[in-house]
Structures are given as structure tokens and as C-alpha cells.
Motif scaffolding. Structure first.
Motif, short mmCIF file in Angstrom:
data_model
loop_
_atom_site.label_atom_id
_atom_site.label_comp_id
_atom_site.label_asym_id
_atom_site.label_seq_id
_atom_site.Cartn_x
_atom_site.Cartn_y
_atom_site.Cartn_z
N THR A 154 -8.74 6.84 -3.10
CA THR A 154 -9.75 5.78 -3.04
C THR A 154 -9.62 5.01 -1.73
N SER A 155 -10.22 5.60 -0.71
CA SER A 155 -10.31 4.98 0.61
C SER A 155 -11.49 5.69 1.26
N THR A 156 -12.19 4.96 2.13
CA THR A 156 -13.35 5.60 2.77
C THR A 156 -12.95 6.39 4.02
N ASN A 157 -11.65 6.50 4.25
CA ASN A 157 -11.19 7.27 5.40
C ASN A 157 -11.20 8.77 5.05
N LEU A 200 -6.44 -2.07 -2.87
CA LEU A 200 -5.99 -2.91 -3.99
C LEU A 200 -4.46 -3.01 -4.07
N THR A 201 -3.75 -1.92 -3.79
CA THR A 201 -2.29 -1.99 -3.92
C THR A 201 -1.62 -2.52 -2.66
N GLY A 202 -2.31 -2.40 -1.52
CA GLY A 202 -1.70 -2.80 -0.26
C GLY A 202 -0.69 -1.77 0.24
N SER A 203 -0.60 -0.65 -0.49
CA SER A 203 0.39 0.35 -0.11
C SER A 203 -0.32 1.56 0.49
N ASN A 204 -0.12 1.75 1.79
CA ASN A 204 -0.84 2.84 2.45
C ASN A 204 0.11 4.01 2.71
N ALA A 205 0.35 4.80 1.66
CA ALA A 205 1.24 5.95 1.81
C ALA A 205 0.63 6.95 2.79
N SER A 206 1.48 7.64 3.51
CA SER A 206 1.00 8.49 4.61
C SER A 206 0.66 9.90 4.13
N VAL A 207 0.01 10.63 5.02
CA VAL A 207 -0.31 12.03 4.76
C VAL A 207 1.00 12.80 4.50
N ASP A 208 2.03 12.54 5.28
CA ASP A 208 3.31 13.24 5.09
C ASP A 208 3.93 12.92 3.73
N PHE A 209 3.75 11.68 3.30
CA PHE A 209 4.27 11.31 1.98
C PHE A 209 3.60 12.17 0.90
N TYR A 210 2.29 12.29 0.99
CA TYR A 210 1.58 13.07 -0.04
C TYR A 210 1.90 14.56 0.06
#
Ligand code: NAY
Length: 293
Positions: A165-168, A140-150
Motif C-alpha cells: 500500500t504505497s503509490t510508488n 500509516l505505520t511509518g515503517s518503510n521496509a526496503s526492497v532488499d528486506f522483502y
């Protein structure tokens, strides 16, 4: 943060005849969901139509729910917005009103780099003494922040977790592994609730818990009792409904089911899909077919 676990509906916002938030139906729905095992509430998120509400309405909804729930279960106020100022204002209000936590989507519409997104979250968490749960919803946001970001985000004081909220599920697991055990990750997509729990999610926040609270509460219980085969059977059952739901806008579908269940929650706000009679009749047939609806 042991209070955050279990199945948490991302509450559908009940609207009254005048189009505003319905105090009475909100209380009725929240009571019902608690009686069916809701472990908390998530307000004015995607399902709650937070982005189609005024700041005042978001505050009003939170106050009604807190007044009804008292401290029976934690209430999480989604304060996410395109602009930091609104998110900060909502955060201060949520703290004063007595919410258990706030949550915020990654800022959307404009494309921001990771430094800006980080700054947005830090501004929110510094606005008031209330825990923050970030919200990852790239679809929905189009923003795919990375694992490193989190990973970096999880080190900020006051940021206690993430609604993913992603099925990955692999990416979800990578975030949990990088952020450490104290960082709470909530499963987002209801159709993989059991998979998320299996991988280590502390709980689940989602939309279809509004209409299928009981089977999901049972699934969660079975999972924790180690009864995986029975939990899987329930996941398959609810997914048959979700498959029907995905033919519609999920909010429109859920509002119609809630109406059939006796909760006059009103229509979604435009431009969300407005159902026509033939669609209502079709959803009625779905509800009849799945007797637990
Ligand atoms: C929220 O903030 O309302 C949510 O928790 C949304 C989570 C939902 N995700 C999306 C993309 O709508 O509950 C899910 C979703 O509706 C459900 O899994 C059916 O696909």
C-alpha cells in the motif's frame, strides 16, 4: 496459491447499536459483496479498524465471516499488532477457525530495525500452519521496509506474498522482480489499481471496494481481457469518487455510503472522524452525482 487474485475488499466492520460487531449486517454486507464479484475478504485491517478492536472482537468477526462465506472465496485475517504475542495469538486462532491466510502490518509505534521486523514475521509464520501475507503501508505505520528486506522475507517458508500500500509503483515492481514469480503482490491503493495490475500485481486489496465493488470487478475483468482503454475509463470514474472521499476520513466516508446503500454498518470508532449532519448531506449529494454508488 491461485486462489488469491481479483478484487478483495478490506471489509468495513459493521457495528450494531450496542457498538459491538453486528453479526447480521456483517453477513448481509459480505453476501452483497460476493454477489458483486468480491474475490475474497481482508478482515480487521486498516479499513476494518483492527487496531481499534479487542483481540476477541477480531476473532469474532473472522468467525462470522467464515461461517457466512464457507469456502466460496478466501478469507484473509489481518493479525498485525504492535506486539508479537497478539499477532501470534490471532494467527493460531485464524488457523483453527479456517482462514485461508493471515496478514500482518510491519510492527508500528516503536521503531524497530529490520532484524526485529523479520523476527516478528518469523514468529508469526511459525505460530501455525497458515500462509502469511506481509503488509507494507508506510503512510500509516511509518515503517518503510526496503526492497532488499522483502526479498529476504520472501525466502521464508510460509510467507507467500505482500500487500503493498504505497503509490510508488516502481518500488512495487522492484519488489516483484526481486522476490520472484511465486511471491504474490497485492495492490494497496485503489486509485492506482490498474497501474498495479499492469505492473504484475496478482490482485488488489482495498477499502473502496466496499462501496464500488462492481466497477472494480469489471475493471479487473477488462484488464485480464486486455481491454486496457475500457479498464482505464473505469479507473478514472472510480477515482472521481475517491477524490471526494479523500476530503474525509476514508472510513467515515465509506460507512456513510454503505448506510445510503442500505447497510447499517454504524459509525467508525473514535477517534476516527464522526460525521456531522452537514457532512452527511454533502456525502449524500456525492452519492447522487455518482449514480453507481
Ligand atoms: C486495509 O488494510 O484496510 C487496506 O487495504 C487499506 C488500503 C487503503 N489504504 C489506505 C492508506 O487507507 O484502500 C486504500 C485507500 O483507502 C484507498 O486507496 C483510498 O485512498
Amino acid at each position: 496459491h491461485e486462489q488469491f487474485n481479483g478484487i478483495i475488499p478490506a471489509l468495513i466492520t459493521p457495528y450494531g447499536a450496542d457498538g459491538g460487531i453486528s453479526d447480521s449486517v456483517t453477513r448481509q454486507l459480505v453476501r452483497h459483496l460476493i454477489s458483486q464479484g468480491a474475490a475474497g475478504f481482508y478482515l480487521s485491517g486498516s479499513t476494518g479498524e483492527g487496531f481499534l478492536q479487542s483481540t476477541e472482537e477480531r476473532q469474532q468477526l473472522l468467525e462470522i465471516v467464515l461461517d457466512e462465506v464457507k469456502s466460496e472465496v478466501p478469507v484473509i485475517a489481518h493479525v498485525g499488532a504492535m506486539d508479537t504475542a497478539t499477532a501470534v495469538q490471532l494467527t493460531r486462532h485464524a488457523h483453527q477457525a479456517g482462514a485461508a491466510a493471515v496478514s500482518a502490518v510491519t510492527p508500528f509505534y516503536y521503531k524497530h530495525g529490520p532484524e526485529q521486523v523479520m523476527r516478528h514475521y518469523i514468529d508469526i509464520v511459525e505460530a501455525a500452519d497458515i500462509p502469511l501475507i506481509a503488509y507494507h503501508i508506510p503512510g500509516l505505520t511509518g515503517s518503510n521496509a526496503s526492497v532488499d528486506f522483502y526479498k529476504e522475507l520472501s525466502q521464508v517458508d510460509g510467507i507467500i506474498g505482500l500487500k503493498f500500500t504505497s503509490t510508488n509503483v516502481y518500488e512495487m515492481q522492484q519488489i516483484m522482480d526481486s522476490c520472484g514469480e511465486d511471491f504474490l503482490v497485492f495492490n494497496g491503493p485503489d486509485e492506482i489499481c490498474l497501474a498495479g495490475l499492469t505492473m504484475g500485481a496478482c490482485g488488489a486489496i482495498g477499502s473502496t471496494y466496499n462501496i464500488m465493488m462492481a466497477p472494480f470487478a469489471e475493471l479487473y475483468r477488462l484488464f485480464h481481457e486486455g481491454k486496457l482503454a475500457e479498464a482505464r475509463t473505469l479507473q478514472y470514474e472510480v477515482n472521481r469518487v475517491i477524490r471526494e472521499l479523500l476530503r474525509y476520513d476514508f472510513i467515515a466516508f465509506e460507512r456513510e455510503i454503505l448506510r445510503l446503500q442500505g447497510f447499517e454498518v454504524g459509525s467508525p470508532r473514535k477517534p476516527i472522524q464522526q460525521l456531522i449532519d452537514a457532512q452527511r448531506a454533502d456525502i449524500y449529494e456525492v452519492a447522487k452525482r455518482f449514480s453507481f454508488l
